[in-house]
Design a protein around this motif. Structure first.
Motif, PDB file in Angstrom:
ATOM      1  N   LYS A   7       0.818  -1.219   0.000  1.00 29.14           N
ATOM      2  CA  LYS A   7       0.000   0.000   0.000  1.00 29.14           C
ATOM      3  C   LYS A   7       0.850   1.266   0.000  1.00 29.14           C
ATOM      4  O   LYS A   7       0.481   2.266  -0.616  1.00 29.14           O
ATOM      5  N   GLU A   8       2.016   1.224   0.680  1.00 34.00           N
ATOM      6  CA  GLU A   8       2.879   2.415   0.712  1.00 34.00           C
ATOM      7  C   GLU A   8       3.391   2.734  -0.687  1.00 34.00           C
ATOM      8  O   GLU A   8       3.458   3.896  -1.090  1.00 34.00           O
ATOM      9  N   LEU A   9       3.774   1.695  -1.416  1.00 36.12           N
ATOM     10  CA  LEU A   9       4.269   1.890  -2.775  1.00 36.12           C
ATOM     11  C   LEU A   9       3.176   2.498  -3.649  1.00 36.12           C
ATOM     12  O   LEU A   9       3.427   3.409  -4.441  1.00 36.12           O
ATOM     13  N   LYS A  10       1.974   2.007  -3.497  1.00 33.95           N
ATOM     14  CA  LYS A  10       0.846   2.507  -4.261  1.00 33.95           C
ATOM     15  C   LYS A  10       0.629   3.999  -3.982  1.00 33.95           C
ATOM     16  O   LYS A  10       0.429   4.794  -4.903  1.00 33.95           O
ATOM     17  N   LEU A  11       0.709   4.382  -2.722  1.00 31.31           N
ATOM     18  CA  LEU A  11       0.549   5.788  -2.342  1.00 31.31           C
ATOM     19  C   LEU A  11       1.670   6.652  -2.905  1.00 31.31           C
ATOM     20  O   LEU A  11       1.429   7.772  -3.366  1.00 31.31           O
ATOM     21  N   GLU A  12       2.895   6.126  -2.861  1.00 30.44           N
ATOM     22  CA  GLU A  12       4.041   6.880  -3.394  1.00 30.44           C
ATOM     23  C   GLU A  12       3.926   7.072  -4.898  1.00 30.44           C
ATOM     24  O   GLU A  12       4.271   8.127  -5.424  1.00 30.44           O
ATOM     25  N   ILE A  13       3.441   6.048  -5.597  1.00 26.97           N
ATOM     26  CA  ILE A  13       3.257   6.156  -7.046  1.00 26.97           C
ATOM     27  C   ILE A  13       2.218   7.234  -7.357  1.00 26.97           C
ATOM     28  O   ILE A  13       2.407   8.058  -8.249  1.00 26.97           O
ATOM     29  N   LYS A  14       1.144   7.242  -6.590  1.00 28.51           N
ATOM     30  CA  LYS A  14       0.094   8.253  -6.796  1.00 28.51           C
ATOM     31  C   LYS A  14       0.603   9.669  -6.522  1.00 28.51           C
ATOM     32  O   LYS A  14       0.122  10.629  -7.115  1.00 28.51           O
ATOM     33  N   SER A  15       1.576   9.796  -5.626  1.00 29.16           N
ATOM     34  CA  SER A  15       2.076  11.127  -5.282  1.00 29.16           C
ATOM     35  C   SER A  15       3.176  11.627  -6.227  1.00 29.16           C
ATOM     36  O   SER A  15       3.619  12.764  -6.115  1.00 29.16           O
ATOM     37  N   LEU A  16       3.602  10.793  -7.167  1.00 29.05           N
ATOM     38  CA  LEU A  16       4.620  11.214  -8.134  1.00 29.05           C
ATOM     39  C   LEU A  16       4.094  12.362  -9.006  1.00 29.05           C
ATOM     40  O   LEU A  16       2.891  12.440  -9.275  1.00 29.05           O
ATOM     41  N   PRO A  17       4.982  13.211  -9.462  1.00 22.98           N
ATOM     42  CA  PRO A  17       4.566  14.278 -10.390  1.00 22.98           C
ATOM     43  C   PRO A  17       4.010  13.662 -11.688  1.00 22.98           C
ATOM     44  O   PRO A  17       4.420  12.581 -12.107  1.00 22.98           O
ATOM     45  N   GLU A  18       3.103  14.370 -12.304  1.00 26.34           N
ATOM     46  CA  GLU A  18       2.407  13.887 -13.506  1.00 26.34           C
ATOM     47  C   GLU A  18       3.374  13.460 -14.609  1.00 26.34           C
ATOM     48  O   GLU A  18       3.202  12.413 -15.234  1.00 26.34           O
ATOM     49  N   LYS A  19       4.404  14.249 -14.827  1.00 30.39           N
ATOM     50  CA  LYS A  19       5.380  13.970 -15.880  1.00 30.39           C
ATOM     51  C   LYS A  19       6.109  12.654 -15.622  1.00 30.39           C
ATOM     52  O   LYS A  19       6.314  11.839 -16.534  1.00 30.39           O
ATOM     53  N   GLU A  20       6.489  12.423 -14.390  1.00 27.29           N
ATOM     54  CA  GLU A  20       7.201  11.201 -14.023  1.00 27.29           C
ATOM     55  C   GLU A  20       6.293   9.978 -14.146  1.00 27.29           C
ATOM     56  O   GLU A  20       6.713   8.914 -14.598  1.00 27.29           O
ATOM     57  N   LYS A  21       5.032  10.145 -13.738  1.00 27.92           N
ATOM     58  CA  LYS A  21       4.058   9.049 -13.875  1.00 27.92           C
ATOM     59  C   LYS A  21       3.887   8.666 -15.348  1.00 27.92           C
ATOM     60  O   LYS A  21       3.823   7.493 -15.688  1.00 27.92           O
ATOM     61  N   ASP A  22       3.792   9.681 -16.203  1.00 29.21           N
ATOM     62  CA  ASP A  22       3.630   9.424 -17.634  1.00 29.21           C
ATOM     63  C   ASP A  22       4.812   8.641 -18.198  1.00 29.21           C
ATOM     64  O   ASP A  22       4.636   7.709 -18.969  1.00 29.21           O
TER      65      ASP A  22
END
Length: 188
Positions: A7-22
């Motif tokens: 769950k922590e990883l999932k939360l960290e992924i969601k908090s990444l900046p939009e550009k990095e997520k893309d």
């Protein structure tokens, strides 16, 4: 490692900046060819492309069936190999389009037209392929029926006649004993 277990990883992924997520998303998608093709279909194609894909695959199925029917020495081994290859094409189509109706139409078309009756002697090296072909054919028919029962009744109505033709084919050939063993109905 499953994402649902962390769950922590999932939360960290969601908090990444939009550009990095893309960037991460595009890298992940590029690793899976089927997912890439599915996203292309879902985002860039429409109903006309689905019809085109289905027609192209049906053309390949028809060519494969013709090869089986008009081979110099038609046999169960070549037919089994061709049927598995064509079934794989239908599986790919299903994974990409997620369209159950076109998948069912293609599978029923394949099963209704592929030859399954070969007179190979028990002493022939091809006899074991004859048995494998009949088992594969009936099990594929059972899988198609299971999907049919889960469909909306309007869609079932459209496929019922062709499925009854398929069941008649199953009970007309050597596949009858396997069909009875697996509890395949004689008619819908």
């Amino acid at each position: 490692m499953l994402l649902s277990e962390h769950k922590e990883l999932k939360l960290e992924i969601k908090s990444l900046p939009e550009k990095e997520k893309d960037k991460l998303l595009l890298r992940l998608i590029a690793k899976d060819k089927v997912l890439t093709e599915h996203l292309h279909f879902k985002l860039l194609e429409d109903e006309h492309d689905l019809v085109r894909r289905q027609e192209e695959l049906q053309g390949l199925i028809d060519e494969g069936i013709e090869e089986c029917l008009h081979a110099k020495r038609p046999n169960s081994k070549d037919t089994l190999l061709k049927m598995r290859k064509l079934n794989g094409g239908i599986n790919h189509h299903s994974k990409v389009t997620k369209d159950l109706n076109s998948e069912m139409e293609l599978r029923i078309h394949l099963l209704n037209h592929i030859p399954i009756d070969f007179e190979e002697s028990v002493y022939s090296s091809l006899y074991k392929f004859n048995e494998k072909l009949t088992v594969y054919f009936v099990k594929t028919t059972v899988a198609v029926l299971n999907k049919y029962y889960k469909m909306h009744e309007d869609l079932q109505f459209d496929l019922k006649d062709r499925l009854n033709d398929l069941l008649e084919k199953v009970y007309r050939h050597k596949t009858v004993t396997i069909a009875k063993t697996l509890g395949l109905p004689e008619q819908l």
